[in-house]
Design a protein around this motif. Structure first.
Motif, short mmCIF file in Angstrom:
data_model
loop_
_atom_site.label_atom_id
_atom_site.label_comp_id
_atom_site.label_asym_id
_atom_site.label_seq_id
_atom_site.Cartn_x
_atom_site.Cartn_y
_atom_site.Cartn_z
N GLY A 1 0.80 -1.21 0.00
CA GLY A 1 0.00 0.00 0.00
C GLY A 1 0.84 1.28 0.00
N ILE A 2 0.24 2.35 0.48
CA ILE A 2 0.86 3.68 0.43
C ILE A 2 2.02 3.80 1.42
N LEU A 3 1.93 3.16 2.57
CA LEU A 3 2.95 3.33 3.60
C LEU A 3 4.24 2.57 3.28
N LEU A 4 4.12 1.39 2.69
CA LEU A 4 5.31 0.59 2.43
C LEU A 4 6.00 0.97 1.12
N SER A 5 5.31 1.65 0.23
CA SER A 5 5.87 2.00 -1.07
C SER A 5 7.14 2.86 -0.97
N PRO A 6 7.20 3.93 -0.17
CA PRO A 6 8.44 4.71 -0.09
C PRO A 6 9.59 3.94 0.56
N ILE A 7 9.26 3.09 1.52
CA ILE A 7 10.31 2.29 2.17
C ILE A 7 10.90 1.29 1.17
N MET A 8 10.05 0.65 0.40
CA MET A 8 10.53 -0.29 -0.61
C MET A 8 11.34 0.44 -1.68
N SER A 9 10.95 1.63 -2.06
CA SER A 9 11.71 2.41 -3.03
C SER A 9 13.10 2.73 -2.50
N LEU A 10 13.19 3.06 -1.21
CA LEU A 10 14.48 3.32 -0.60
C LEU A 10 15.37 2.09 -0.60
N VAL A 11 14.82 0.96 -0.25
CA VAL A 11 15.59 -0.29 -0.21
C VAL A 11 16.06 -0.67 -1.61
N VAL A 12 15.20 -0.51 -2.58
CA VAL A 12 15.58 -0.83 -3.96
C VAL A 12 16.63 0.13 -4.47
N ALA A 13 16.51 1.40 -4.14
CA ALA A 13 17.50 2.40 -4.58
C ALA A 13 18.87 2.12 -3.95
N LEU A 14 18.88 1.71 -2.70
CA LEU A 14 20.16 1.38 -2.06
C LEU A 14 20.79 0.13 -2.67
N GLY A 15 19.96 -0.80 -3.06
CA GLY A 15 20.46 -2.03 -3.70
C GLY A 15 20.97 -1.80 -5.11
N ASP A 16 20.40 -0.83 -5.83
CA ASP A 16 20.79 -0.56 -7.21
C ASP A 16 22.01 0.36 -7.31
N ARG A 17 22.43 0.92 -6.21
CA ARG A 17 23.55 1.88 -6.23
C ARG A 17 24.85 1.21 -6.65
N ASP A 18 25.59 1.83 -7.56
CA ASP A 18 26.90 1.32 -7.96
C ASP A 18 27.95 1.79 -6.97
N CYS A 19 28.71 0.84 -6.49
CA CYS A 19 29.76 1.18 -5.52
C CYS A 19 31.05 1.49 -6.22
#
Length: 58
Positions: free
Chosen positions: A40-58
């Motif tokens: 829903g609406i509450l978990l969507s920004p948290i999941m976006s943050l987790v996905v963005a951190l996982g996609d980051r190139d080190c």
């Protein structure tokens, strides 16, 4: 034990494995994992943050 010593058989096995890997990567279907209904609406920004951190190139 002669099966493991036969280089022709090992060469054929390696060639077949390489062909399977080539076809797997060549014909892979793209994944469109943009499903915002989960959580829903509450978990969507948290999941976006987790996905963005996982996609980051080190």
């Amino acid at each position: 034990m002669k099966f493991f010593e036969n280089k022709k058989i090992w060469k054929k096995i390696v060639i077949m494995l390489l062909m399977v890997l080539l076809f797997q990567f060549g014909f892979a279907t793209p994944v469109r994992a943009d499903d915002t209904d989960y959580g829903g609406i509450l978990l969507s920004p948290i999941m976006s943050l987790v996905v963005a951190l996982g996609d980051r190139d080190c």
